[in-house]
Design an enzyme around this catalytic site. Structure first.
Site, PDB file in Angstrom:
ATOM      1  N   HIS A  93      17.391  27.627  -0.887  1.00  0.00           N
ATOM      2  CA  HIS A  93      16.812  28.601  -1.817  1.00  0.00           C
ATOM      3  C   HIS A  93      16.858  30.008  -1.240  1.00  0.00           C
ATOM      4  O   HIS A  93      17.109  30.980  -1.954  1.00  0.00           O
ATOM      5  CB  HIS A  93      15.368  28.197  -2.138  1.00  0.00           C
ATOM      6  CG  HIS A  93      14.736  29.021  -3.215  1.00  0.00           C
ATOM      7  ND1 HIS A  93      15.238  29.074  -4.502  1.00  0.00           N
ATOM      8  CD2 HIS A  93      13.646  29.835  -3.204  1.00  0.00           C
ATOM      9  CE1 HIS A  93      14.478  29.879  -5.230  1.00  0.00           C
ATOM     10  NE2 HIS A  93      13.520  30.356  -4.469  1.00  0.00           N
TER      11      HIS A  93
ATOM     12  N   ASP B  14      22.572  30.199 -10.635  1.00  0.00           N
ATOM     13  CA  ASP B  14      21.309  30.022  -9.907  1.00  0.00           C
ATOM     14  C   ASP B  14      21.478  28.893  -8.900  1.00  0.00           C
ATOM     15  O   ASP B  14      22.451  28.136  -8.958  1.00  0.00           O
ATOM     16  CB  ASP B  14      20.171  29.716 -10.884  1.00  0.00           C
ATOM     17  CG  ASP B  14      18.829  30.240 -10.412  1.00  0.00           C
ATOM     18  OD1 ASP B  14      18.721  30.591  -9.213  1.00  0.00           O
ATOM     19  OD2 ASP B  14      17.882  30.293 -11.213  1.00  0.00           O
TER      20      ASP B  14
ATOM     21  N   ASP C 277      17.778  36.762 -11.917  1.00  0.00           N
ATOM     22  CA  ASP C 277      16.715  37.598 -11.361  1.00  0.00           C
ATOM     23  C   ASP C 277      17.291  38.398 -10.204  1.00  0.00           C
ATOM     24  O   ASP C 277      18.423  38.182  -9.772  1.00  0.00           O
ATOM     25  CB  ASP C 277      15.504  36.769 -10.903  1.00  0.00           C
ATOM     26  CG  ASP C 277      15.884  35.663  -9.934  1.00  0.00           C
ATOM     27  OD1 ASP C 277      16.634  35.949  -8.974  1.00  0.00           O
ATOM     28  OD2 ASP C 277      15.449  34.515 -10.120  1.00  0.00           O
TER      29      ASP C 277
ATOM     30  N   LYS D 178      13.160  40.027 -14.834  1.00  0.00           N
ATOM     31  CA  LYS D 178      12.061  39.167 -15.280  1.00  0.00           C
ATOM     32  C   LYS D 178      10.823  39.442 -14.451  1.00  0.00           C
ATOM     33  O   LYS D 178      10.886  40.031 -13.369  1.00  0.00           O
ATOM     34  CB  LYS D 178      12.440  37.690 -15.159  1.00  0.00           C
ATOM     35  CG  LYS D 178      12.514  37.199 -13.709  1.00  0.00           C
ATOM     36  CD  LYS D 178      12.792  35.720 -13.615  1.00  0.00           C
ATOM     37  CE  LYS D 178      12.732  35.252 -12.166  1.00  0.00           C
ATOM     38  NZ  LYS D 178      12.974  33.829 -11.997  1.00  0.00           N
TER      39      LYS D 178
ATOM     40  N   THR E 156      12.893  29.353 -16.863  1.00  0.00           N
ATOM     41  CA  THR E 156      13.488  30.630 -16.454  1.00  0.00           C
ATOM     42  C   THR E 156      14.888  30.790 -17.014  1.00  0.00           C
ATOM     43  O   THR E 156      15.227  31.821 -17.606  1.00  0.00           O
ATOM     44  CB  THR E 156      13.539  30.709 -14.913  1.00  0.00           C
ATOM     45  OG1 THR E 156      12.215  30.649 -14.395  1.00  0.00           O
ATOM     46  CG2 THR E 156      14.187  32.007 -14.461  1.00  0.00           C
TER      47      THR E 156
ATOM     48  N   THR F  48      12.211  23.217 -14.293  1.00  0.00           N
ATOM     49  CA  THR F  48      11.739  22.920 -15.648  1.00  0.00           C
ATOM     50  C   THR F  48      12.627  23.533 -16.718  1.00  0.00           C
ATOM     51  O   THR F  48      12.504  23.206 -17.891  1.00  0.00           O
ATOM     52  CB  THR F  48      10.302  23.430 -15.849  1.00  0.00           C
ATOM     53  OG1 THR F  48      10.291  24.856 -15.694  1.00  0.00           O
ATOM     54  CG2 THR F  48       9.357  22.811 -14.837  1.00  0.00           C
ATOM     55  N   GLY F  49      13.509  24.444 -16.317  1.00  0.00           N
ATOM     56  CA  GLY F  49      14.429  25.058 -17.268  1.00  0.00           C
ATOM     57  C   GLY F  49      13.884  26.275 -17.979  1.00  0.00           C
ATOM     58  O   GLY F  49      14.606  26.922 -18.756  1.00  0.00           O
TER      59      GLY F  49
ATOM     60  N   ASN G 152       0.806  -1.217   0.000  1.00  0.00           N
ATOM     61  CA  ASN G 152       0.000   0.000   0.000  1.00  0.00           C
ATOM     62  C   ASN G 152       0.841   1.270   0.000  1.00  0.00           C
ATOM     63  O   ASN G 152       0.311   2.373   0.138  1.00  0.00           O
ATOM     64  CB  ASN G 152      -0.947   0.013   1.200  1.00  0.00           C
ATOM     65  CG  ASN G 152      -0.214   0.152   2.523  1.00  0.00           C
ATOM     66  OD1 ASN G 152       1.006  -0.038   2.578  1.00  0.00           O
ATOM     67  ND2 ASN G 152      -0.936   0.482   3.575  1.00  0.00           N
ATOM     68  N   GLY G 153       2.179   1.129  -0.124  1.00  0.00           N
ATOM     69  CA  GLY G 153       3.053   2.294  -0.193  1.00  0.00           C
ATOM     70  C   GLY G 153       3.715   2.675   1.110  1.00  0.00           C
ATOM     71  O   GLY G 153       4.583   3.554   1.121  1.00  0.00           O
TER      72      GLY G 153
END
EC number: 2.7.6.1
Length: 326
Positions: free
Chosen positions: A138, A229, A178, A201, A237, A234-235, A45-46
């Site tokens: 971050h 960065d 940015d 941006k 930016t 997702t690439g 069940n994980g």
């Protein structure tokens, strides 16, 4: 005599989850220890089961787990492993998180939003972690979310020295993608003796990963630009920023990031980008679909940095001294 004296020495034990075993083995090799054998599997069940094959009683335990995909599974496994160490009577538990999951959710942008980065820190503390060791958060403020010591490591020396050896520094310009990364980019400039440029941006707050690049502040024409960065997801930016630099006359663009998340359309975007090289560290495993394109992707090992920090923590030394030259 009202007590018992012991003459036992401190004992370091190194543990790893299943998310990124290659990095764990590298760190263990740097430390000169083995990864403690661990029985771990998923039920039908994980649900996750963990049991250590050696006693951890009285040991200083270091547990490494990078929050890669599927991120929620590996975070849960790490929490279970922390709890197992606490119940095994570990003397201390240091959690090593090369990539800290949910770090981008570090504040409320609008009402009725969570601060998920704080929640992750709270769960680790509740599970039994005494100390957190991580790489390039971050935002620096996340260090304050954990109620205990936090050792914040930096990949800047590793990445910057690699770029400095490859590029003519007379033509080099460091570029922040940015306004939020300007401080980090400025440290790159100090280390490489290069000028700074910034890509301005605007992000659509209602659409995830949707970015519009407006203008470049600084001189980039005829220059070799290094975009710096903390992570590439997702690439979108970083590739848009690179396009803006080429549009403003950049001779070449190199992209560096500590964490190569590389999810969704990232593989196609990196392959089709005009960027000559993407440089990451191995805080996260490189997705399989990009393994065949390693001529455009360079992966540097963060293992020596992590191992040095672990050794300083275990020997009651100074982790800060590893980065004093910055």
């Amino acid at each position: 005599m009202t007590g018992i004296k012991t003459t036992g020495e401190k004992k370091l034990m190194f543990f790893s989850g299943r998310a990124h075993p290659e990095l764990a083995e590298e760190v263990a090799q740097q430390l000169g220890v083995g990864v403690v054998p661990t029985k771990a599997f998923d039920f039908a069940n994980g649900e996750i089961y963990v049991r250590y094959q050696e006693s951890a009683r009285g040991a200083d335990c270091f547990l490494i787990q990078s929050h890669t995909a599927p991120i929620n599974k590996w975070i849960m496994e790490q929490l279970i492993m922390i709890d197992a160490l606490k119940r095994a009577s570990a003397r201390s538990i240091t959690v090593i998180v090369p990539f800290y999951g949910y770090a981008r959710q570090d504040k409320k942008h609008r009402g009725r939003e969570p601060i998920s980065a704080r929640l992750i820190a709270d769960m680790m503390k509740t599970a039994g972690a005494d100390r957190l060791l991580t790489v390039d958060l971050h935002t620096d403020q996340i260090q304050g979310f954990f109620d205990g010591p936090v050792d914040h490591l930096f990949a800047l020396p590793l990445l910057a020295d690699y770029v400095g050896r490859k590029v003519d520094r007379e033509k080099l310009t460091v570029v922040s993608p940015d306004a939020g990364r300007v401080r980090v980019a400025d440290r790159w400039c100090d280390r490489l003796g290069a000028p700074l440029a910034i890509v301005h941006k605007r992000r659509d707050k209602d659409v995830a990963n949707q970015v519009t690049v407006h203008e470049v502040v600084g001189e980039v024409k005829g220059r070799v630009c290094v975009l710096v960065d903390d992570m590439i997801d997702t690439g979108g930016t970083i590739c848009a920023a690179a396009d803006a630099l080429f549009a403003h006359g950049a001779e070449d663009v190199i992209v560096t990031a500590t964490h190569g998340v590389l999810s969704g359309p990232a593989a196609d975007r990196l392959k089709n980008s005009r960027v000559s090289e993407f440089v990451f560290t191995n805080t996260l495993p490189t997705p399989g679909e990009l393994s065949a394109d390693l001529d455009k992707i360079s992966v540097l090992s963060i293992a020596p940095t992590i191992a040095s920090a672990v050794r300083e923590v275990f020997e009651d030394g100074s982790v800060t001294s590893l980065f004093d030259e910055q």
